[in-house]
Design a protein around this motif. Sequence first.
Motif, mmCIF file in Angstrom:
data_model
loop_
_atom_site.group_PDB
_atom_site.id
_atom_site.type_symbol
_atom_site.label_atom_id
_atom_site.label_comp_id
_atom_site.label_asym_id
_atom_site.label_seq_id
_atom_site.Cartn_x
_atom_site.Cartn_y
_atom_site.Cartn_z
ATOM 1 N N GLU A 71 0.846 -1.191 0.000
ATOM 2 C CA GLU A 71 0.000 0.000 0.000
ATOM 3 C C GLU A 71 0.885 1.245 0.000
ATOM 4 O OE1 GLU A 71 -4.294 1.067 1.942
ATOM 5 O OE2 GLU A 71 -2.865 -0.038 3.160
ATOM 6 N N LEU A 72 0.645 2.140 -0.955
ATOM 7 C CA LEU A 72 1.407 3.394 -1.025
ATOM 8 C C LEU A 72 0.665 4.528 -0.334
ATOM 9 C CD1 LEU A 72 2.678 3.307 -4.715
ATOM 10 C CD2 LEU A 72 3.990 2.863 -2.639
ATOM 11 N N GLY A 73 -0.635 4.511 -0.439
ATOM 12 C CA GLY A 73 -1.488 5.539 0.140
ATOM 13 C C GLY A 73 -2.909 5.043 0.063
ATOM 14 N N GLU A 74 -3.829 5.925 0.313
ATOM 15 C CA GLU A 74 -5.223 5.516 0.256
ATOM 16 C C GLU A 74 -5.592 5.133 -1.174
ATOM 17 O OE1 GLU A 74 -9.545 7.347 1.398
ATOM 18 O OE2 GLU A 74 -7.806 8.060 2.490
ATOM 19 N N ASP A 75 -5.965 3.888 -1.362
ATOM 20 C CA ASP A 75 -6.371 3.357 -2.674
ATOM 21 C C ASP A 75 -5.290 3.495 -3.747
ATOM 22 O OD1 ASP A 75 -8.882 2.547 -1.741
ATOM 23 O OD2 ASP A 75 -9.688 4.559 -2.016
ATOM 24 N N GLU A 76 -4.024 3.444 -3.351
ATOM 25 C CA GLU A 76 -2.916 3.421 -4.303
ATOM 26 C C GLU A 76 -1.923 2.351 -3.866
ATOM 27 O OE1 GLU A 76 0.357 6.216 -6.564
ATOM 28 O OE2 GLU A 76 -0.724 7.052 -4.875
ATOM 29 N N LEU A 100 3.069 -8.297 -19.581
ATOM 30 C CA LEU A 100 2.627 -8.083 -18.199
ATOM 31 C C LEU A 100 2.272 -6.620 -17.968
ATOM 32 C CD1 LEU A 100 5.289 -10.331 -16.423
ATOM 33 C CD2 LEU A 100 2.817 -10.735 -16.426
ATOM 34 N N GLN A 101 3.153 -5.720 -18.434
ATOM 35 C CA GLN A 101 2.919 -4.275 -18.303
ATOM 36 C C GLN A 101 1.589 -3.879 -18.946
ATOM 37 O OE1 GLN A 101 4.492 -1.412 -17.214
ATOM 38 N NE2 GLN A 101 6.549 -2.055 -16.689
ATOM 39 N N VAL A 102 1.412 -4.266 -20.197
ATOM 40 C CA VAL A 102 0.238 -3.860 -20.974
ATOM 41 C C VAL A 102 -1.046 -4.389 -20.347
ATOM 42 C CG1 VAL A 102 -0.934 -4.155 -23.199
ATOM 43 C CG2 VAL A 102 1.486 -3.531 -23.129
ATOM 44 N N LYS A 103 -1.059 -5.668 -20.021
ATOM 45 C CA LYS A 103 -2.276 -6.276 -19.472
ATOM 46 C C LYS A 103 -2.674 -5.629 -18.144
ATOM 47 C CE LYS A 103 -5.258 -9.888 -19.268
ATOM 48 N NZ LYS A 103 -5.786 -10.876 -20.152
ATOM 49 N N LEU A 104 -1.708 -5.388 -17.285
ATOM 50 C CA LEU A 104 -2.025 -4.789 -15.985
ATOM 51 C C LEU A 104 -2.468 -3.338 -16.120
ATOM 52 C CD1 LEU A 104 0.731 -6.462 -13.812
ATOM 53 C CD2 LEU A 104 -1.741 -6.823 -13.658
ATOM 54 N N GLN A 105 -1.813 -2.586 -17.005
ATOM 55 C CA GLN A 105 -2.217 -1.191 -17.200
ATOM 56 C C GLN A 105 -3.660 -1.105 -17.700
ATOM 57 O OE1 GLN A 105 -0.658 1.239 -15.979
ATOM 58 N NE2 GLN A 105 1.395 0.443 -15.744
ATOM 59 N N ARG A 106 -4.058 -2.055 -18.513
ATOM 60 C CA ARG A 106 -5.409 -2.056 -19.079
ATOM 61 C C ARG A 106 -6.470 -2.553 -18.108
ATOM 62 N NH1 ARG A 106 -4.552 -4.728 -25.036
ATOM 63 N NH2 ARG A 106 -3.323 -3.025 -25.911
ATOM 64 N N CYS A 107 -6.117 -3.523 -17.295
ATOM 65 C CA CYS A 107 -7.145 -4.286 -16.580
ATOM 66 C C CYS A 107 -7.314 -3.980 -15.095
ATOM 67 C CB CYS A 107 -6.878 -5.781 -16.734
ATOM 68 S SG CYS A 107 -6.986 -6.338 -18.445
ATOM 69 N N LYS A 113 1.305 1.645 -9.060
ATOM 70 C CA LYS A 113 2.614 1.752 -9.681
ATOM 71 C C LYS A 113 3.065 0.318 -9.895
ATOM 72 C CE LYS A 113 3.840 6.169 -7.740
ATOM 73 N NZ LYS A 113 4.752 6.958 -6.932
ATOM 74 N N LEU A 114 3.790 0.114 -10.963
ATOM 75 C CA LEU A 114 4.121 -1.246 -11.360
ATOM 76 C C LEU A 114 5.625 -1.419 -11.504
ATOM 77 C CD1 LEU A 114 2.814 -3.894 -12.278
ATOM 78 C CD2 LEU A 114 2.568 -2.898 -14.545
ATOM 79 N N ILE A 133 12.127 -3.345 -19.143
ATOM 80 C CA ILE A 133 10.691 -3.511 -18.924
ATOM 81 C C ILE A 133 10.121 -2.541 -17.893
ATOM 82 C CG2 ILE A 133 10.543 -5.889 -19.733
ATOM 83 C CD1 ILE A 133 10.742 -6.902 -16.944
ATOM 84 N N ASN A 134 10.985 -1.818 -17.190
ATOM 85 C CA ASN A 134 10.504 -0.819 -16.237
ATOM 86 C C ASN A 134 10.747 0.608 -16.719
ATOM 87 O OD1 ASN A 134 9.373 -2.321 -13.873
ATOM 88 N ND2 ASN A 134 11.364 -3.315 -14.037
ATOM 89 N N ASP A 135 11.194 0.747 -17.962
ATOM 90 C CA ASP A 135 11.427 2.059 -18.565
ATOM 91 C C ASP A 135 10.190 2.445 -19.385
ATOM 92 O OD1 ASP A 135 12.143 4.128 -20.385
ATOM 93 O OD2 ASP A 135 14.248 3.555 -20.263
ATOM 94 N N LYS A 136 9.433 3.412 -18.891
ATOM 95 C CA LYS A 136 8.162 3.784 -19.530
ATOM 96 C C LYS A 136 8.342 4.231 -20.975
ATOM 97 C CE LYS A 136 5.821 5.037 -15.278
ATOM 98 N NZ LYS A 136 5.221 6.061 -14.473
#
Length: 161
Positions: A71-76, A100-107, A113-114, A133-136
Amino acid sequence: MEAVLSLVSLTVTKVLQFSGLTDNWNAPRTKKMEEKALEVYDVIKSIRDPEKPNTLEELEVVTEKCVEVQELGEDEYLIIIRFSPTVPHCSLATLIGLCLQVKLQRCLPFKHKLEIYISEGTHSTEEDINKQINDKERVAAAMENPNLREIVEQCVTEPDD
């Protein structure tokens, strides 16, 4: 006075830890993180391998244990995934990370944060791939490539979609 308060606080914390009371206090939060981790796993387990007709779950590239949620913060939340390629020299490990990146960002329906990593010791170039894979910017550039985008779509789209 401040030193005394600090010492008392530390003592109380240690007493609670040794008595097991902090575990009970933390149980709802831990259960919530476990539920979030299962929610994440449910999203990624159906991703198809780029070369084989199997899912990442079937190949044990991803397992329930490979997903960690903090947990980073409320609902994050911070989602950390450590996947294991099928072989140490897997040429498609970066592509699997991209899927993995694409599917999680979409779903995922919650703010997150990933971070996606190859499990330590499971690939010969894990450090380089972890950076990619962690470079946006690299992820965005990869998804602009029509051939790569088509492969990713085939991997992340479920047969019923």
